[in-house]
Design an enzyme around this catalytic site. Structure first.
Site, PDB file in Angstrom:
ATOM      1  CD1 TRP A 103       2.492  -6.709  -1.347  1.00  6.75           C
ATOM      2  CD2 TRP A 103       0.762  -6.894   0.048  1.00  6.75           C
ATOM      3  NE1 TRP A 103       2.617  -5.732  -0.383  1.00  6.75           N
ATOM      4  CE2 TRP A 103       1.571  -5.817   0.482  1.00  6.75           C
ATOM      5  CE3 TRP A 103      -0.386  -7.204   0.787  1.00  6.75           C
ATOM      6  CZ2 TRP A 103       1.273  -5.044   1.609  1.00  6.75           C
ATOM      7  CZ3 TRP A 103      -0.695  -6.437   1.910  1.00  6.75           C
ATOM      8  CH2 TRP A 103       0.132  -5.376   2.303  1.00  6.75           C
ATOM      9  CG  ASP A 173      -2.256  -6.821  -5.904  1.00  8.50           C
ATOM     10  OD1 ASP A 173      -2.308  -5.602  -6.156  1.00  8.50           O
ATOM     11  OD2 ASP A 173      -1.975  -7.261  -4.767  1.00  8.50           O
ATOM     12  CE  LYS A 197       1.422  -0.002  -1.113  1.00  2.24           C
ATOM     13  NZ  LYS A 197       0.747  -1.241  -1.384  1.00  2.24           N
TER      14      LYS A 197
HETATM   15  C1  LIG Z   1       0.107  -2.396  -0.568  1.00  2.00           C
HETATM   16  C2  LIG Z   1      -0.280  -3.573  -1.347  1.00  2.00           C
HETATM   17  C3  LIG Z   1      -1.449  -4.301  -1.057  1.00  2.00           C
HETATM   18  C4  LIG Z   1      -2.353  -3.967   0.109  1.00  2.00           C
HETATM   19  O1  LIG Z   1      -3.029  -2.818  -0.108  1.00  2.00           O
HETATM   20  P1  LIG Z   1      -4.142  -2.254   0.907  1.00  2.00           P
HETATM   21  O2  LIG Z   1      -4.748  -1.160   0.104  1.00  2.00           O
HETATM   22  O3  LIG Z   1      -3.417  -1.786   2.132  1.00  2.00           O
HETATM   23  O4  LIG Z   1      -5.083  -3.341   1.208  1.00  2.00           O
HETATM   24  C5  LIG Z   1      -1.767  -5.366  -1.869  1.00  2.00           C
HETATM   25  N1  LIG Z   1      -0.994  -5.708  -2.910  1.00  2.00           N
HETATM   26  C6  LIG Z   1       0.143  -5.050  -3.206  1.00  2.00           C
HETATM   27  C7  LIG Z   1       0.957  -5.471  -4.379  1.00  2.00           C
HETATM   28  C8  LIG Z   1       0.526  -3.948  -2.438  1.00  2.00           C
HETATM   29  O5  LIG Z   1       1.651  -3.289  -2.742  1.00  2.00           O
END
Ligand SMILES: *Cc1c(COP(=O)(O)O)cnc(C)c1O
Length: 362
Positions: A103, A173, A197
């Site tokens: 990511w 993030d 998540k």
């Molecule tokens: C799942 C995830 C993403 C992507 O998320 P989307 O909502 O599908 O764009 C980005 N960063 C991390 C750390 C993730 O676990």
């Protein structure tokens, strides 16, 4: 009611049963409103109250000060890979990125389209099995911001303390570990997290941004990509994910009711310890991917000796009522995601299953 199985999916992921039941009960008609959350206007008094309460509950859970704006955006965490550099990189047009997994690499890719990116550190050569040490970080004191990924969902590693970045705004993030413990929001310039998540359904992304950074958003940006516009419009420049915000609100209330983020963190540590103890006590039968000091409390990644055994475990686990333990398609192996809503009892039962599997197939 239909039986529920243990859901180890990395995302969209398990939600608290109480939240699902409350949403179900009120889905047909919100109490005192006579319409469903799926049917009401985002400009209605009812929704005004929902979004205001959700913000207040997040503020109280994380002690977020009035120096920060809370936004609910769309386009997933992936759109933030672009919005962060588009809004925050100018005028210097340079930023630091710490690479700890797939990511962060994707975030880097979009940032490069906007300006000069310095890779402050990367653990890619070690298959992203650890978080870099502070002493390894090559930080530019003049960077527009430093970006890092607090929990690496695919590799199963997690920062246990934030990188120290001096006066440069820290951007995080936190898609897969937001609300798993109390963090000091004041250390951050911006935090973003896709809800699916650890906070709610897909379709809504939480962004917490320090208000002074909103001044960096240029008027020349496309309206929907501009943090300042979203902030000025209370996340309602266009129609937001009303249902997503409602569920985040219910999850926040559930967390508050159950002792807040300190209590959640304690339980998360206990749950992760049960699984890691099983891995460490298996005489190498189960091999954890992450180095011990970098282990994630949210995503536990491990391998068996062969792919055949891994496939066998996955299929037997499915039959036994444990879903979603297959590792991410990019890395293989196994991954048990044990977010806030995942019950301790489920972890204990899965460990029992793992021990039996080892005894039979060791
Ligand atoms: C799942 C995830 C993403 C992507 O998320 P989307 O909502 O599908 O764009 C980005 N960063 C991390 C750390 C993730 O676990």
């Amino acid at each position: 009611m239909q039986k529920r199985i243990y859901n180890f999916s990395a995302g969209p992921a398990i939600l608290p049963e109480e939240v699902l039941l409350e949403a179900q009960e009120n889905l047909f008609s919100l109490p005192g409103v006579g319409m469903s959350i799926l049917e009401i206007s985002h400009r209605s008094k009812t929704f005004d109250k929902i979004i205001a309460e959700t913000k207040e509950d997040l503020k109280s859970l994380l002690d977020i000060s009035d120096n920060y704006e809370i936004l609910f955006l769309q386009g997933g965490a992936s759109l933030q890979f672009s919005m962060v550099p588009l809004n925050l990189m100018p005028p210097k047009n340079k930023a630091d990125y710490i690479l700890t997994g797939s990511w962060s690499k994707k975030a880097l890719k979009e940032a490069k389209r906007v300006g000069t990116v310095n890779i402050s550190a990367s653990t890619e050569e070690e298959k992203f099995n650890r978080i870099p040490k502070q002493s390894e970080l090559k930080l530019d004191p003049d960077a527009s911001y430093v970006h890092f990924t607090s929990n690496n969902t695919i590799y199963g590693t997690e920062w246990h303390t934030e990188p120290e970045v001096g006066n440069v705004p820290l951007v995080c993030d936190a898609s897969s570990d937001m609300l798993h413990k109390k963090i000091n929001v004041n250390k951050y310039g911006l935090i973003y997290a896709g809800a699916q998540k650890n906070m709610g359904p897909s379709g809504v992304t939480l962004v917490i941004i320090r208000k002074d950074l909103l001044e960096r958003s240029s008027d020349s940006l496309h309206t929907m990509l501009n943090y300042k516009i979203h902030a000025e419009n209370n996340s309602m420049y266009n129609t937001p994910s009303t249902f997503g915000i409602y569920i985040i609100g219910l999850v926040a209330k559930w967390l508050k009711k159950n002792g807040g983020l300190e209590a959640m963190y304690k339980t998360n540590k206990e749950k992760a310890e049960i699984l890691y103890n099983c891995i460490d006590g298996s005489n190498g039968y189960y091999k954890g991917h992450a180095q011990k000091d970098s282990r994630s409390l949210m995503n536990v990644t491990f391998n068996l000796a062969t792919e055949e055994l891994e496939k066998k475990l996955i299929s037997e686990a499915t039959v036994a009522g444990f879903d979603g333990v297959k590792g991410h398609r990019s890395v293989g192996g196994l991954r048990a995601s044990i977010y806030n809503a995942f019950p301790k009892k489920g972890v204990e039962e899965f460990v029992k299953f793992m021990k039996e599997f080892q005894a039979k197939n060791g």
